[in-house]
Design a protein around this motif. Sequence first.
Motif, PDB file in Angstrom:
ATOM      1  N   GLU A   1       0.721  -1.296   0.052  1.00 39.71           N
ATOM      2  CA  GLU A   1       0.023  -0.087  -0.046  1.00 39.71           C
ATOM      3  C   GLU A   1       0.808   1.310   0.139  1.00 39.71           C
TER       4      GLU A   1
ATOM      5  N   ARG B   1       0.096   5.182  -1.930  1.00 38.65           N
ATOM      6  CA  ARG B   1      -1.139   5.560  -2.157  1.00 38.65           C
ATOM      7  C   ARG B   1      -1.779   6.634  -1.602  1.00 38.65           C
TER       8      ARG B   1
ATOM      9  N   SER C   1      -5.659   8.680  -0.453  1.00 39.27           N
ATOM     10  CA  SER C   1      -7.239   8.962  -0.584  1.00 39.27           C
ATOM     11  C   SER C   1      -7.691   9.896   0.148  1.00 39.27           C
TER      12      SER C   1
ATOM     13  N   GLN D   1     -11.263  11.827   1.180  1.00 34.48           N
ATOM     14  CA  GLN D   1     -12.789  11.593   1.414  1.00 34.48           C
ATOM     15  C   GLN D   1     -13.408  13.013   1.546  1.00 34.48           C
TER      16      GLN D   1
ATOM     17  N   SER E   1     -14.757   9.688  -2.658  1.00 31.67           N
ATOM     18  CA  SER E   1     -13.450  10.072  -2.564  1.00 31.67           C
ATOM     19  C   SER E   1     -12.812   9.895  -3.732  1.00 31.67           C
ATOM     20  N   HIS E   2     -11.554  10.600  -3.594  1.00 34.91           N
ATOM     21  CA  HIS E   2     -10.575  10.378  -4.889  1.00 34.91           C
ATOM     22  C   HIS E   2      -9.566   9.603  -4.336  1.00 34.91           C
ATOM     23  N   ASP E   3      -9.116   8.646  -4.936  1.00 34.14           N
ATOM     24  CA  ASP E   3      -7.852   7.620  -4.615  1.00 34.14           C
ATOM     25  C   ASP E   3      -6.997   7.608  -5.597  1.00 34.14           C
ATOM     26  N   TYR E   4      -5.598   7.555  -5.377  1.00 28.83           N
ATOM     27  CA  TYR E   4      -4.778   7.743  -6.215  1.00 28.83           C
ATOM     28  C   TYR E   4      -3.674   6.555  -5.783  1.00 28.83           C
ATOM     29  N   ASP E   5      -2.831   6.126  -6.736  1.00 29.63           N
ATOM     30  CA  ASP E   5      -1.737   5.172  -6.618  1.00 29.63           C
ATOM     31  C   ASP E   5      -0.477   5.645  -6.314  1.00 29.63           C
TER      32      ASP E   5
ATOM     33  N   ASP F   1      -5.811  10.580   3.616  1.00 34.30           N
ATOM     34  CA  ASP F   1      -4.958   9.514   4.059  1.00 34.30           C
ATOM     35  C   ASP F   1      -3.698   9.378   3.232  1.00 34.30           C
TER      36      ASP F   1
ATOM     37  N   TRP G   1      -0.260   6.801   2.293  1.00 35.07           N
ATOM     38  CA  TRP G   1       0.528   5.980   2.782  1.00 35.07           C
ATOM     39  C   TRP G   1       2.098   6.054   2.175  1.00 35.07           C
TER      40      TRP G   1
END
Length: 680
Positions: A118, A121, A123, A125, A184-188, A226, A228
């Motif tokens: 992880e 990454r 995220s 919200q 939410s927007h999530d990114y690698d 968040d 990581w």
Amino acid sequence: MTPDGTPPKPVAQDPRAARRIAAAFAALAPLAERLRGAEAELAEHAASRDRAILSEARRLRRLIREFEPSVTMIGQVKAGKTTLTNAMVGWSSLLPADVNPWTSVVTSLHLVPRHRPEAGRASFQFFSEEGWSHLLKNGGRVGELASRAGATEEVDKVRRQLEEMREKSRARLGRRFEMLLGQSHDYDSFDEKLIERYVCLGDDFWNDTETRRGQGRFADITKSADLWLSSPDMPLGLCIRDTPGVNDTFMVREQITILALRGSRTCVLVLSAQQALTSVDLALIRLIANVKSRDVIIFVNRIDELADPAREVPEIRASIVDTLKRHDGPAGAEILFGSGFWADRAMTGDLESLGLHSARSLLNWAEANLDDSAPPDSTEAMIWHLSGVPALARAIATRAAADEGAALEARLERGLGNLRKTQAVARRIQARGVPGQAEVVTRPEKVLETFDAIAGDALHGFDEGMREVQGAFAARVENARRRFLDRATAALVKHLEIYGENVTWTYDPTGLRMLLRSNYAVFVKSAGKAGDMSLATAAARVSALYRQAFDTGEAEFALEPPPLPAAPPPVVLGQTIALDLSGGWWSRFWRRYRGYDAYVDSFSKLIFEETRPIAEALRRDVAEAYEQEMRDTLCGFLEGQRATIAGMIAAPSGEAARQPDEHRTAARPPLTGGFRLAGE
């Protein structure tokens, strides 16, 4: 992806900073070593082809892999929390330190050790539509307080401000505004520019409504972030939460900070050395007063701005201790001093930008604190040591190991002990078979039926016991509210008799919070007793079932119940109520009435309604949440043992290979009847 369609360049940690951070959190290393030993044993069990132990071994192994102690940073606006947080994770300028006071983002930085997928990454919200609607309708907590006091002008002012904020957001985001709420927007991967789009408004942001993709585009609707971060030298994973200040217009941040505190065992209160904990910071004191003293660390930041820190620090410490004592704060909280700015300079090696004033303060502090017998190996190492960040990291790591780490080890110790016992029984069955008189041979279909009856009885007994405990707690809370109201009303009558109606009256609600805190302590003790009894009874009855079903011939065979989870601190007691405020609307409340009876009646109604949310939150968000955690612990124990027994039933009959679907079904707890899954 970034606005131009390219992936953001991953943030990289400086290797020197990584080593310093790992050394600072070295107190986690012994715990990490013990957990690796436990995981190695569980990996051996998990590699077994024996279904009787496979699922339980994997479940316990997941506990280790998902373990992440956390610490929440709270404090004054402009106390330097973010600069300090950046230094604590070893990334200079990772989070923007000049965040506009309008932002309310809680940013969780997850330090991820090596070999964890992880890492890298991100995220983000967004606030929900319900949250926004509540703000607009009621004006947030301030609007609720003012409305109950009849201060319509204050309510209208708050609503106008909120409407303006919403319209600015809608103008910037267009039709996507409503669509984004609750999403939410999530990114690698991520970089500093991506982070700024979600957590930083900038000083001129409100005058830049045409900006479509620049700094702070989503900041005013972002609730949490968040990140990581790859930290290969860290002995264990660790989460550091950076919260906004609690003194915002609508008290949204206060509610967000309360939620963040509930998610961590350790709390770091960051203060500015220029204005360290005074009576102005009562909101902060109210929050930490409801956390155990051992779980609170006070870090006085920005001592680089003091002219003579060697002389002034003892004075500041004495002032903080006195303020905590006078306002019912945690008397035993550890107090540390330092400078996030110094730590940042040491981390980057940019010593030229220290500045003359800061450099003089550093030398002053060094003369008072450096030990000549063990000088640092470099100037950067000396400044890093004097910054106080290593001491803060040690304090956090020590608490994490002693609290969350010890709780996990206790759970693993009992789980592994039970696994070894059941594995011994399974091996005997494989080696010698099951005695012909054993119930698993004579009546195999009855074994799981018996287990389900035991599980149903255990959960029913727990629910009944907790219903009684919760009822008694609710009665005590209501009694505390009424006792407080009686005392406050009597004090109001006395005030009116002495001073008349022209002097605004105030009353300290600390007594109410102390009563509710005491009642919660009684609840925790009673709930713990009920939880322990349910777990012990369930373990004893399941142990008896093993002996009966498999005819083990071992009267001493006994499973250990899992330990109870720690009770959450009642941080909701720190939320602001009307008696905590001294705004103009409170004064206008007095001017609206004439006559003692009108004052007393209106005040009684106001305070009775005003204390209702805090009492309800204590029951709903703390007491009931603790009950659910205990119930989940009981369900987890029962589910694990049922899966183990189901596997052992299949082993002697040899049907596991021939009828896998049936046995997979048998290994699951039933979804109906008395035995319910955790969280149902």
